[in-house]
Structures are given as C-alpha cells and as structure tokens.
Write a protein that holds these residues in place. Structure first.
Motif, mmCIF file in Angstrom:
data_model
loop_
_atom_site.group_PDB
_atom_site.id
_atom_site.type_symbol
_atom_site.label_atom_id
_atom_site.label_comp_id
_atom_site.label_asym_id
_atom_site.label_seq_id
_atom_site.Cartn_x
_atom_site.Cartn_y
_atom_site.Cartn_z
ATOM 1 N N UNK A 14 0.830 -1.199 0.000
ATOM 2 C CA UNK A 14 0.000 0.000 0.000
ATOM 3 C C UNK A 14 0.872 1.259 0.000
ATOM 4 N N UNK A 15 1.937 1.233 0.814
ATOM 5 C CA UNK A 15 2.850 2.381 0.881
ATOM 6 C C UNK A 15 3.549 2.580 -0.461
ATOM 7 N N UNK A 16 3.969 1.489 -1.090
ATOM 8 C CA UNK A 16 4.618 1.601 -2.407
ATOM 9 C C UNK A 16 3.676 2.211 -3.436
ATOM 10 N N UNK A 65 7.895 6.057 -0.081
ATOM 11 C CA UNK A 65 8.445 6.948 0.951
ATOM 12 C C UNK A 65 8.151 6.372 2.333
ATOM 13 N N UNK A 66 9.007 6.717 3.273
ATOM 14 C CA UNK A 66 8.824 6.209 4.636
ATOM 15 C C UNK A 66 7.658 6.941 5.288
ATOM 16 N N UNK A 102 7.181 18.188 -3.944
ATOM 17 C CA UNK A 102 6.885 17.345 -2.787
ATOM 18 C C UNK A 102 7.366 18.050 -1.521
ATOM 19 N N UNK A 103 6.427 18.363 -0.616
ATOM 20 C CA UNK A 103 6.787 18.982 0.659
ATOM 21 C C UNK A 103 7.150 17.882 1.647
ATOM 22 N N UNK A 133 0.679 11.856 -6.068
ATOM 23 C CA UNK A 133 0.439 10.601 -6.785
ATOM 24 C C UNK A 133 1.770 10.009 -7.216
ATOM 25 N N UNK A 134 1.896 8.692 -7.030
ATOM 26 C CA UNK A 134 3.098 8.001 -7.485
ATOM 27 C C UNK A 134 2.903 7.633 -8.945
#
Length: 519
Positions: free
Chosen positions: A50-52, A58-59, A128-129, A171-172
């Motif tokens: 899900x994170x990917x 990102x961490x 990206x902030x 969005x990735x």
C-alpha cells in the motif's frame, strides 16, 4: 472504469466519489488508497504494498496509513462493523470486501491523442513537501506556479498549465506516463525540506520519453527569500534545455496570496466542492459559502474575490442564479476588487476577465486577459476567455484557435469538460454544426453534470435537420438536470435558441394508428 458498491460510485478517470448521489470530497492520497484496495479486492493488500502504491515507497508511519484507512472508511460510509467494506487483517494488511460492480464509461467521442510539439515542451509538476509545514507547502505551490509562468514566457517553449500538471499532486506516477498523458518531452519535479529558517529545494529535469534525468540541482535559501527563487529555478531549467535561450529576459512575478492558512483552506474547499459536485444550485451555494469564509478571514485575498465573481457569473449564465441587475453589479464589484488587490497575479486576471466576459463586457475582459497572458502565456483559463471574446466580437478563426490552444495547454484539467462546452457553444454560434455536436458530446463524457453541453448538442442536431436525435439530447439534458427550465438558459443560449429547443421538444409526432378493415 467506474466502480459501484453499496450506495457509492467511484469514477477512476474523473477521480470522483459519490455516496447516495451526493459528491464526497476526498484527499488525493485517500482516493488513491481506496482505488488500490478496490482494484485488488480479490486479495489482501499488505501495508508495504500500500505504501509503495500510494506514497511511492516513501517512509511513512503506521499511524499515517491507519489515518488514511479511517478517512477512506468515512468517505464511503463504512462504520467498521461486521458489515465493514474495508477489513483490517492483523499483521497481514487490508482487503476491500464489499461487492463491486465495474463498468467502462460509454464512449461518446474519442479522446484526442496528444502529439508532442516540435518545440521544447515541458510540464512542472507539484513539488513534494517533505516537512510537516503547511506554510512551506503554500510557498512550494507558489514556486511551481511562478516557474511555470516564467518558462512559458521563453520564446520557443510549449509549457503545460500548472493546473493540469497539478493533478499529479501526491500521486506516485512514472514520469514517462506523465509525458504521454500531457504530451510533453520534459518534466520538472522537485521537493522542499525545512531546515530551521532555511529551506532546501531540490529540482530535477527529466526527459519523459526515456525516463532519463537530464539535470538536477539543490537550492538552499532562507525561507524569507523563497519568493525570489523561482527566477533562479526557471533560468537553470532553461539553461539545461536550450543553452542559447539563456539570454531570455525572465521577469520575476510577485503575487499576493493569503498568509492566512484558514483563508486558503476555505478557498480550496470552494474549488473542491465545485469540482466534485458539478453545476447545480446546492453546489453553487456551498461554494459561495466557502468563498465568503475565505474573504472574511482575509479581505485582501484577491484570488478569492476573483473566483467568487467567476462562480456567480457562470451560475447566472447557466440558469442556476437569477439574471438580475443586482447580481450583475455584485459580479462586477467582485471582479474589480480582485483586480485592485492583486493586479499582477495571472490567475486572478484570468478569473476576473472571465467574469467580465460573462457579463458581455468583452472589451474590458479582453484587456484583462491580455495582461494575464503577458505575465503567464501558459494560463489556459485566460486563453479560453480570450477565445470567447474574439468569437463573440466576430474574430471567429482566431477565437476558435485560442479556445483549442487553451485546452491543449492543460490536457488533464478538471475544467476540460466546461471548456469543451464553451468551445461547442462558439462553434454552434458560427454554424460549424458537426464540430459543435462532437465537442458537446466530448464535454459530456468528461463531465456528466454539463447539461448545457447537451443543450448545445441538441441545437446542433436540430439545425442539421435531425430532430429525433435532438430530442434524445434534450432528454439527456433533463436527466442531468431534472429541474431544467429552458427559459432560464437565455443568457447562455440566447432567446431565439431557447425558442428553437422548446419547439423541438414539443414537436414529437404521434404515429397515426391505421384502422384495419373489419377491425
């Protein structure tokens, strides 16, 4: 693809969620998370996967993931009970368990394929902030908008509007995909990280056809100097792309936004409500409430005044507010106030110019729009307004060309359906009936709330001698807007066109019944 489950409808392409027929505002990350779960509903989706998918690897903390899951549940009305739609499986992940019906939107007209221009073409994506710092995010947005505007002023560049590039926020995405979707060769990306009273801004330039990074550079600046950074970034990008263009004069754009985060939040809520809810009385009322909140929080917030004037003007044109002298006076006051407060902001100029054009003051609108395009030639909204002004002052060919240019500059803009309806109306006005019909159909495909595009289609079909098809288009307009009253569309279509539509609607011919001998 459109997904239906329970009382919810998720439109993947339009990135909208409706529940019980009502639009639901959803943050981009929450929407992406919901899509990942829906589209992988046959299995459990682990946290790392899900994170990917949502955060590009990102961490992020488990608490962040859980908060987005909770937000997704709230958005779809999932109480988390035994009938939960999103189920948490301890130490394994999450699974979407509700029954989903998927359907492909009907193809009304083919989306145009975007060819990459011969001249250097570029899009600047949202930065990206990487700090939990809301004011820094606002500075980052201003930086991106101004770098876009500065690059657009370089002769020989084709620069995508910041609004269209903004759909990639949080969005990735593969930059090669971005290049194909926007029809550009180069993509600028960046990030911001706070370090005390300084900010580190990292900027990269990538060839979107190959995915190869062409150039990157860090900029360390004092937070107070962020407003001066855009010219340095723009010059560096120009230098990396076309060395011979480094002599171009890049004037620094200074704009007055709002330093009040609550005012910004109200403004963004207004934009979000209208984007998701479509054109109807309820959405207009909510949008105006949010804008009044923004202006009350910061009376000097020119962008809020300009957008308020635009919304009221368009609502009046489309029959959602009464056509009255009092309302026309209010529109003009809001537009002129915005221009006084923020005369060098191209977005303010674009909105205020559109409001003046909707009042029929094409000369004043044209002057405002010319100023907007001097500052930012990538301002798609301004090109659309310029096209309308030219078309309605009998410079038809130039007007249609400007309208098409505006749409090409922002090919993923959520206003594309609205702009297509404007283009269809202008084509109808000059008798280009087949083009008007096709553009009206495409506008409806892009935004299914555009009942006025269906009316343009009906008029184009009627004037082509196809009254049966015209009545079908009229019926579609009434499905989109059950409260449609044709007489309320006179500002948009003109009194003669409204009479035509009324006559078409009333002219359904009853098939005569033949009497059979002996029957």
């Amino acid at each position: 693809m459109i997904y239906r489950f329970g009382d919810c409808v998720v439109d993947r392409r339009q990135r909208t969620l409706r529940r019980g027929g009502e639009a639901v505002t959803v943050e981009p990350q929450v929407f992406d998370l919901l899509l990942v779960l829906i589209e992988n509903r046959e299995r459990v989706v682990g946290r790392d996967e899900l994170i990917d998918a949502v955060w590009a690897g990102r961490i992020v903390s488990e608490a962040t993931v859980d908060s987005r899951i909770s937000a997704a549940r709230r958005a779809i009305g999932d109480s988390g009970s035994a009938q939960a739609m999103i189920r948490t499986l301890p130490r394994r992940g999450f699974r979407f368990v509700s029954m989903v019906l998927g359907e492909v939107p009907p193809v009304v007209a083919e989306e145009p394929v975007l060819a990459v221009p011969d001249l250097p073409s570029i899009a600047v994506l949202p930065f990206d902030n990487r700090s939990a710092d809301a004011p820094l995010a606002l500075l980052g947005d201003t930086l991106v908008e101004d770098v876009t505007a500065l690059l657009a002023r370089v002769a020989g560049f084709f620069v995508i509007s910041a609004r269209s590039a903004g759909v990639y926020r949080e969005r990735a995405v593969d930059l090669r995909t971005v290049g194909r979707e926007l029809g550009v060769r180069y993509v600028v990306t960046g990030s911001l990280r706070a370090a005390g009273d300084h900010v580190r801004v990292a900027v990269q330039l990538t060839d979107a056809t190959s995915g190869v990074q062409c150039w990157s550079a860090p900029f360390d600046v004092a937070r107070a100097a962020m407003v001066d950074l855009q010219a340095d970034v723009a010059r560096a990008v120009v230098r990396a792309l076309e060395p011979e263009l480094t002599r171009a004069e890049l004037a620094v754009i200074r704009r007055r936004g709002s330093g009040d985060l609550d005012a910004w939040a109200c403004f963004r809520q207004a934009v979000g409500v209208l984007t998701v809810g479509g054109w109807n009385e309820e959405t207009i009322a909510q949008t105006r409430t949010h804008l009044r909140c923004a202006i009350e929080r910061d009376p000097g917030f020119g962008l809020a005044h300009a957008y308020a004037g635009l919304v009221v003007a368009l609502a009046q044109v489309f029959g959602l507010l009464p056509d009255s002298d009092m309302l026309r006076g209010e529109i003009r006051r809001m537009a002129m106030t915005a221009l006084e407060l923020d005369p060098d902001n191209p977005e303010v100029l674009g909105y205020a110019g559109c409001a003046l054009a909707d009042l029929g003051d094409y000369r004043a609108a044209f002057d405002v729009i010319e100023r907007a395009l001097e500052i930012d030639p990538s301002n798609a909204q301004a090109w659309m307004v310029r096209g309308v002004c030219l078309t309605y002052t009998e410079r038809v060919s130039d007007g249609i060309a400007d309208l098409r240019r505006g749409m090409r500059l922002s090919p993923l803009d959520r206003r594309l359906g609205m702009w297509g309806a404007l283009l269809a109306g202008c084509l109808l006005r000059v008798g280009r009936l087949t083009e008007a019909r096709d553009e009206a159909r495409l506008a409806q495909r892009r935004d299914r709330s555009l009942y006025f595009a269906a009316l343009v289609e009906a008029l184009a079909l009627h004037r082509s001698g196809r009254d049966d098809d015209a009545r079908t288009a009229l019926a579609q307009a009434r499905r989109m807007r059950p409260r449609l009253v044709l007489n309320q569309m006179q500002v948009y279509l003109g009194a003669a066109a409204v009479e035509e539509l009324a006559a078409v609607e009333q002219s359904a011919v009853l098939v005569p019944v033949k009497l059979v001998a002996g029957g």
